[in-house]
Write a protein that holds these residues in place. Structure first.
Motif, PDB file in Angstrom:
ATOM      1  N   GLY A  14      34.188  -4.239  35.283  1.00  0.00           N
ATOM      2  CA  GLY A  14      34.491  -2.766  34.942  1.00  0.00           C
ATOM      3  C   GLY A  14      33.673  -2.006  35.529  1.00  0.00           C
ATOM      4  O   GLY A  14      32.362  -2.413  35.881  1.00  0.00           O
ATOM      5  N   PRO A  15      33.789  -0.779  35.591  1.00  0.00           N
ATOM      6  CA  PRO A  15      32.998   0.429  36.211  1.00  0.00           C
ATOM      7  C   PRO A  15      31.847   0.860  35.647  1.00  0.00           C
ATOM      8  O   PRO A  15      30.867   1.449  36.257  1.00  0.00           O
ATOM      9  N   VAL A  16      31.827   0.407  34.250  1.00  0.00           N
ATOM     10  CA  VAL A  16      30.385   0.947  33.497  1.00  0.00           C
ATOM     11  C   VAL A  16      29.895  -0.208  32.558  1.00  0.00           C
ATOM     12  O   VAL A  16      30.591  -1.144  31.985  1.00  0.00           O
ATOM     13  N   ILE A  17      28.586  -0.438  32.917  1.00  0.00           N
ATOM     14  CA  ILE A  17      27.614  -1.480  32.060  1.00  0.00           C
ATOM     15  C   ILE A  17      27.141  -0.429  30.928  1.00  0.00           C
ATOM     16  O   ILE A  17      26.142   0.248  31.050  1.00  0.00           O
ATOM     17  N   PRO A  18      27.158  -0.753  29.846  1.00  0.00           N
ATOM     18  CA  PRO A  18      26.580   0.039  28.643  1.00  0.00           C
ATOM     19  C   PRO A  18      25.211  -0.331  28.386  1.00  0.00           C
ATOM     20  O   PRO A  18      24.862  -1.483  28.426  1.00  0.00           O
ATOM     21  N   ASN A 167      30.275  12.841  35.357  1.00  0.00           N
ATOM     22  CA  ASN A 167      29.958  12.528  36.628  1.00  0.00           C
ATOM     23  C   ASN A 167      30.235  11.246  37.079  1.00  0.00           C
ATOM     24  O   ASN A 167      29.806  11.091  38.372  1.00  0.00           O
ATOM     25  N   ALA A 168      30.362  10.319  36.417  1.00  0.00           N
ATOM     26  CA  ALA A 168      30.575   9.006  36.722  1.00  0.00           C
ATOM     27  C   ALA A 168      31.423   8.715  37.728  1.00  0.00           C
ATOM     28  O   ALA A 168      31.275   8.047  38.728  1.00  0.00           O
ATOM     29  N   PRO A 169      32.860   9.417  37.680  1.00  0.00           N
ATOM     30  CA  PRO A 169      33.713   9.229  38.976  1.00  0.00           C
ATOM     31  C   PRO A 169      33.400   9.686  40.166  1.00  0.00           C
ATOM     32  O   PRO A 169      33.563   8.908  41.222  1.00  0.00           O
ATOM     33  N   GLN A 170      32.444  10.634  40.243  1.00  0.00           N
ATOM     34  CA  GLN A 170      31.826  11.197  41.583  1.00  0.00           C
ATOM     35  C   GLN A 170      30.831   9.944  42.163  1.00  0.00           C
ATOM     36  O   GLN A 170      30.973   9.611  43.267  1.00  0.00           O
ATOM     37  N   TYR A 171      30.247   9.194  41.238  1.00  0.00           N
ATOM     38  CA  TYR A 171      29.323   8.092  41.642  1.00  0.00           C
ATOM     39  C   TYR A 171      30.273   7.042  42.259  1.00  0.00           C
ATOM     40  O   TYR A 171      29.854   6.482  43.176  1.00  0.00           O
ATOM     41  N   LEU A 172      31.243   6.614  41.387  1.00  0.00           N
ATOM     42  CA  LEU A 172      32.064   5.606  41.841  1.00  0.00           C
ATOM     43  C   LEU A 172      32.906   5.806  42.917  1.00  0.00           C
ATOM     44  O   LEU A 172      33.621   4.572  43.270  1.00  0.00           O
ATOM     45  N   GLY A 181      25.483   2.550  34.979  1.00  0.00           N
ATOM     46  CA  GLY A 181      25.225   2.207  33.664  1.00  0.00           C
ATOM     47  C   GLY A 181      25.038   3.497  32.772  1.00  0.00           C
ATOM     48  O   GLY A 181      24.721   4.570  33.233  1.00  0.00           O
ATOM     49  N   GLY A 182      25.437   3.450  31.627  1.00  0.00           N
ATOM     50  CA  GLY A 182      25.420   4.689  30.552  1.00  0.00           C
ATOM     51  C   GLY A 182      25.199   4.295  29.163  1.00  0.00           C
ATOM     52  O   GLY A 182      25.756   3.146  28.868  1.00  0.00           O
ATOM     53  N   SER A 183      24.820   5.222  28.477  1.00  0.00           N
ATOM     54  CA  SER A 183      24.596   4.904  27.056  1.00  0.00           C
ATOM     55  C   SER A 183      25.544   5.734  26.179  1.00  0.00           C
ATOM     56  O   SER A 183      25.904   5.675  24.894  1.00  0.00           O
ATOM     57  N   TRP A 184      26.542   6.587  26.969  1.00  0.00           N
ATOM     58  CA  TRP A 184      27.372   7.298  26.187  1.00  0.00           C
ATOM     59  C   TRP A 184      28.432   6.535  25.483  1.00  0.00           C
ATOM     60  O   TRP A 184      28.984   7.166  24.409  1.00  0.00           O
ATOM     61  N   ARG A 204      37.256   1.921  26.214  1.00  0.00           N
ATOM     62  CA  ARG A 204      38.421   2.002  26.912  1.00  0.00           C
ATOM     63  C   ARG A 204      38.475   3.062  27.748  1.00  0.00           C
ATOM     64  O   ARG A 204      39.057   2.960  28.820  1.00  0.00           O
ATOM     65  N   ALA A 205      38.056   4.268  27.412  1.00  0.00           N
ATOM     66  CA  ALA A 205      38.052   5.350  28.374  1.00  0.00           C
ATOM     67  C   ALA A 205      37.089   5.165  29.648  1.00  0.00           C
ATOM     68  O   ALA A 205      37.701   5.459  30.555  1.00  0.00           O
ATOM     69  N   ALA A 206      36.028   4.457  29.346  1.00  0.00           N
ATOM     70  CA  ALA A 206      35.001   4.053  30.310  1.00  0.00           C
ATOM     71  C   ALA A 206      35.679   3.151  31.469  1.00  0.00           C
ATOM     72  O   ALA A 206      35.482   3.352  32.616  1.00  0.00           O
ATOM     73  N   GLN A 207      36.576   2.264  30.771  1.00  0.00           N
ATOM     74  CA  GLN A 207      37.051   1.201  31.728  1.00  0.00           C
ATOM     75  C   GLN A 207      38.264   1.855  32.849  1.00  0.00           C
ATOM     76  O   GLN A 207      38.315   1.156  33.866  1.00  0.00           O
ATOM     77  N   ALA A 208      38.611   2.881  32.294  1.00  0.00           N
ATOM     78  CA  ALA A 208      39.498   3.660  33.311  1.00  0.00           C
ATOM     79  C   ALA A 208      39.044   4.801  34.087  1.00  0.00           C
ATOM     80  O   ALA A 208      39.641   5.491  35.043  1.00  0.00           O
ATOM     81  N   LEU A 209      37.421   4.575  34.464  1.00  0.00           N
ATOM     82  CA  LEU A 209      36.880   5.732  35.105  1.00  0.00           C
ATOM     83  C   LEU A 209      36.934   5.517  36.559  1.00  0.00           C
ATOM     84  O   LEU A 209      36.775   6.231  37.403  1.00  0.00           O
ATOM     85  N   ARG A 210      37.082   4.173  37.050  1.00  0.00           N
ATOM     86  CA  ARG A 210      37.116   3.899  38.392  1.00  0.00           C
ATOM     87  C   ARG A 210      38.126   4.549  39.157  1.00  0.00           C
ATOM     88  O   ARG A 210      39.259   4.381  38.733  1.00  0.00           O
TER      89      ARG A 210
END
Length: 212
Positions: A14-18, A167-172, A181-184, A204-210
């Motif tokens: 997935g695109p985010v590691i909490p 801003n995560a999509p811009q990085y990805l 990585g994020g704490s949100w 679930r929303a984080a998984q769809a960020l890529r």
């Protein structure tokens, strides 16, 4: 999954590691279950509280479907404690050859933190090519990673620090970024209230960020 030879496999889930800070051990299991329900299976529990190691041990024993790691490792002793607790990977805010050697000896996959070109080169010299840019926003963020793509071809990053859903999509979108990585995903008010449904929704929303 063999993370020992290819820690980059962490990013395949997935695109985010909490980035997880656990204040009370009793919160660990419902918190992790809420993230898993949202599709997030790689969990970095930071060694910033006394509850961290007991929480890692509990999750490693109770949730084999989760890939539980330890964050904020700073020395060889931290690596040993994380391994003993059952962590399957480690994350550090910076990098030293001593920490890298300790993790290799323990067969504990390490995602080492870097903030400068010299630190990237030091990590590369020791065989690490999947790195955490930290604190990402403070040291140049998206612009820095974009500028590193050419001189550090073949190096992949997980920027952490100042990453948000906005801003995560811009990085990805960057070719050298595999995940962030994020704490949100774990708002303090939601954790304190035991609002695990909200955590699942954020996961679930984080998984769809890529980006496509």
């Amino acid at each position: 999954m063999n993370l020992i030879n290819d820690p980059l496999q962490l990013a395949s889930h997935g695109p985010v590691i909490p980035v997880i800070v656990i204040e009370r051990v009793q919160e660990a299991l419902p918190l992790a279950e809420a993230l898993l329900a949202g599709g997030v299976s790689v969990l970095e529990v930071t060694l910033r509280t006394e509850a961290a190691l007991p929480a890692i041990a509990q999750l490693a024993k109770t949730l084999p479907e989760a890939i539980v790691g330890a964050g904020t490792l700073r020395c060889a002793a931290d690596a040993q404690r994380a391994k003993d607790a059952g962590a399957r990977f480690a994350v550090s805010p910076g990098y030293t050859p001593a920490l890298g050697a300790a993790c290799r000896a323990l067969q504990l996959p390490l995602l080492p933190g870097v903030a400068t070109s010299s630190e990237v080169m030091t990590a590369l010299d020791d065989g690490f090519s999947f790195l955490k840019l930290f604190p990402a926003a403070a040291v140049g963020g998206h612009a820095l990673l974009k500028s590193w793509a050419s001189p550090f071809a073949g190096v992949h990053f997980c920027p952490t620090g100042g990453i948000t859903p906005a801003n995560a999509p811009q990085y990805l979108q960057l070719s050298n970024v595999r995940c962030v990585g994020g704490s949100w995903l774990l708002p303090g008010d939601a954790v304190r209230a035991g609002d695990w449904a909200r955590v699942t929704q954020l996961a679930r929303a984080a998984q769809a960020l890529r980006p496509a």
